[in-house]
Write a protein that holds these residues in place. Sequence first.
Motif, mmCIF file in Angstrom:
data_model
loop_
_atom_site.group_PDB
_atom_site.id
_atom_site.type_symbol
_atom_site.label_atom_id
_atom_site.label_comp_id
_atom_site.label_asym_id
_atom_site.label_seq_id
_atom_site.Cartn_x
_atom_site.Cartn_y
_atom_site.Cartn_z
ATOM 1 N N GLY A 1 0.797 -1.215 0.000
ATOM 2 C CA GLY A 1 0.000 0.000 0.000
ATOM 3 C C GLY A 1 0.831 1.268 0.000
ATOM 4 O O GLY A 1 0.336 2.344 0.346
ATOM 5 N N ASP B 1 -3.585 -1.831 3.878
ATOM 6 C CA ASP B 1 -2.841 -1.819 2.627
ATOM 7 C C ASP B 1 -3.781 -1.682 1.428
ATOM 8 O O ASP B 1 -3.468 -0.975 0.456
ATOM 9 C CB ASP B 1 -2.027 -3.111 2.485
ATOM 10 C CG ASP B 1 -0.876 -3.173 3.487
ATOM 11 O OD1 ASP B 1 -0.656 -2.163 4.201
ATOM 12 O OD2 ASP B 1 -0.214 -4.228 3.558
ATOM 13 N N ARG B 2 -4.923 -2.362 1.478
ATOM 14 C CA ARG B 2 -5.869 -2.282 0.365
ATOM 15 C C ARG B 2 -6.402 -0.859 0.194
ATOM 16 O O ARG B 2 -6.481 -0.347 -0.929
ATOM 17 C CB ARG B 2 -7.030 -3.249 0.594
ATOM 18 C CG ARG B 2 -8.098 -3.201 -0.486
ATOM 19 C CD ARG B 2 -9.279 -4.074 -0.103
ATOM 20 N NE ARG B 2 -8.912 -5.481 -0.100
ATOM 21 C CZ ARG B 2 -8.990 -6.245 -1.179
ATOM 22 N NH1 ARG B 2 -9.408 -5.755 -2.318
ATOM 23 N NH2 ARG B 2 -8.658 -7.519 -1.099
ATOM 24 N N GLU C 1 -5.008 1.984 1.194
ATOM 25 C CA GLU C 1 -3.955 2.885 0.724
ATOM 26 C C GLU C 1 -3.652 2.633 -0.756
ATOM 27 O O GLU C 1 -3.385 3.573 -1.512
ATOM 28 C CB GLU C 1 -2.689 2.697 1.563
ATOM 29 C CG GLU C 1 -2.845 3.061 3.035
ATOM 30 C CD GLU C 1 -3.178 4.532 3.253
ATOM 31 O OE1 GLU C 1 -2.998 5.337 2.321
ATOM 32 O OE2 GLU C 1 -3.615 4.879 4.368
ATOM 33 N N ALA C 2 -3.695 1.382 -1.175
ATOM 34 C CA ALA C 2 -3.463 1.072 -2.599
ATOM 35 C C ALA C 2 -4.573 1.659 -3.472
ATOM 36 O O ALA C 2 -4.314 2.156 -4.574
ATOM 37 C CB ALA C 2 -3.384 -0.449 -2.795
#
Length: 611
Positions: A61, A173-174, A176-177
């Motif tokens: 991310g 992380d998902r 932020e990605a």
Amino acid sequence: MAQSVPNIGDPRPQIRQLDEAAINRIAAGEVVERPASAVKELVENAIDAGARRIDVAYGDGGKTLIRVTDDGCGIAPDDLPLALARHATSKMDGSDLLAIHTFGFRGEALASLGAVGRLTLASRAAGEDAAEMNVTGGAASAVKPAALNGGTVVTLRDLFHATPARLKFMRTDRAEAQAIGDVVKRLAMAEPFVGFTLRDVSGGGAGRTVFRADPESGDLFDAMSARLARIMGREFTDNAIRIDAARDGLGMTGFAGLPTYSRGSALAQYLFVNGRPVRDRMLTGALRAAYRDLLSRDRHPAAALFIECDTALVDVNVHPAKSEVRFRDPGAARGLIVSGLRHALAEEGHRASGTVADATLGAFRPDPGGARIYQMDRAGRPSMPRPAGFAEMQGSYAARVEDSSPEVDETPAEAAPQDLPLGAARAQLHENYIIAQTAAGMVIVDQHAAHERLVYERLKRQMAESGVAAQALLIPEIVDLPEDERATLIGAADDLARLGLGIEPFGGGAVAVRETPALLGPVDARALVLDIVDELRDAGDSDALATRIDAILSRVACHGSVRSGRRMQADEMNALLREMEATPHSGQCNHGRPTYVSLALSDIERLFGRR
């Protein structure tokens, strides 16, 4: 119990000069909010450097790795230390903060990133050797040789390692990605002639390509359409209209979705000012106002609009993240969006979204999930009633087919009715749906919804020509306001008078409401005035009163239109079709629903297995 008073009896606080590391970390907190902010700054630098291909890679991310590679002009080895210094930039000389023609101009991004992460800057300019520098927690290394053919590679590892408290505020992380993807796609919309690649390299290796957009070719609108189709989907560009408008030194281009191609949220709205993606309440409010009487309140238009103007007319130096702008004349920008979109939508006439037909065909298709029943399985079961044949069904159908009377047929002699956009009426089903035959297929029209829009547009034209009738109040309503709000309201008095609302100063901070729009009937004048003041202060213009009047006209149109369940003669049906073809916005009713569905003959034949 005695309470201590802070600072009483303590030595006088000492004023200290913060060290450079602390200054950089504070600046980074304004510029770099999350990994997506870092990606935005680095990609904008690459675009400013004239890059034609930009590759963005991230890990976890963006928390552990962000790498941006471009083929731009590069940086000479002697300039690398200056590029990493605060407030050092090649994009302006500082003499005029309004003459900004690039994405970046403050010279803060690289220094801020180096203050909170582990930054490596490698670059090679034409005619120079490749070189690189490292910065960790604000401490820079010496310039050293590097292996690079051209352009620039910026690698940022362990973002916020120098300020670990910031890591607690990072999302998954998902999430932020997804934010990184949104940033890259917005910049890709603004630069259709630049190629973009976004890769997730979590875990190492070449990673997975998340997004790819090759450089587009052709003229601006062709390139823009192809890039928007790549990002927003071909369905959007197929159901959008081209926008090209100018007003008061401002220009607007882009694409806006048809009212029948509306969304359940405002996520499909993208606004750009001089190529810069922005999130501006005034601009989004103007976009909503342009579709005011074309969509219901729970639906939102889809659009990608690009506003261009002289840099002196807009200030981009409003927010450290450069996501907000301030126009010298906000009313001109708002007026451009509202008038430009309304004019373009009106020119589309009766056109409706093609997705309506796709949904209709989907409803026609049989459900494949049902289990197949074979004849042998029917043995021993009671016999089912025999389906009625055509002879038994006579008299029970709801369709009517009649010839049109020549004396009332207004169709030009040289054009057959079925060659016109909405074709010739052939039948009426269930006393509500008109079936018309066109040269390329058929059209199904909701007679009540269509006539409701026609009556509504007729009432709006009459109101524009003769104005809104006002009713005088027997006793004027006195509304007390703060002085600034009173001044704002009095400044708009002439515009409000044209809408039937008569106000005048009443001494002090009060205004007197002497007239209200007759269409509204009994109305809470005080609440109406307060709503208008709020909107004037928020958007610089008020649609509150116009929206209420439009709602009344819409209600009147609903009651004055052809009702469902009424049988219509063929000449009436054809007259309705011809008026729809000549009336703007007739492709949707007053609530944003489609008034007709168009089915191609090829799709109909496919339903019956003929193609």
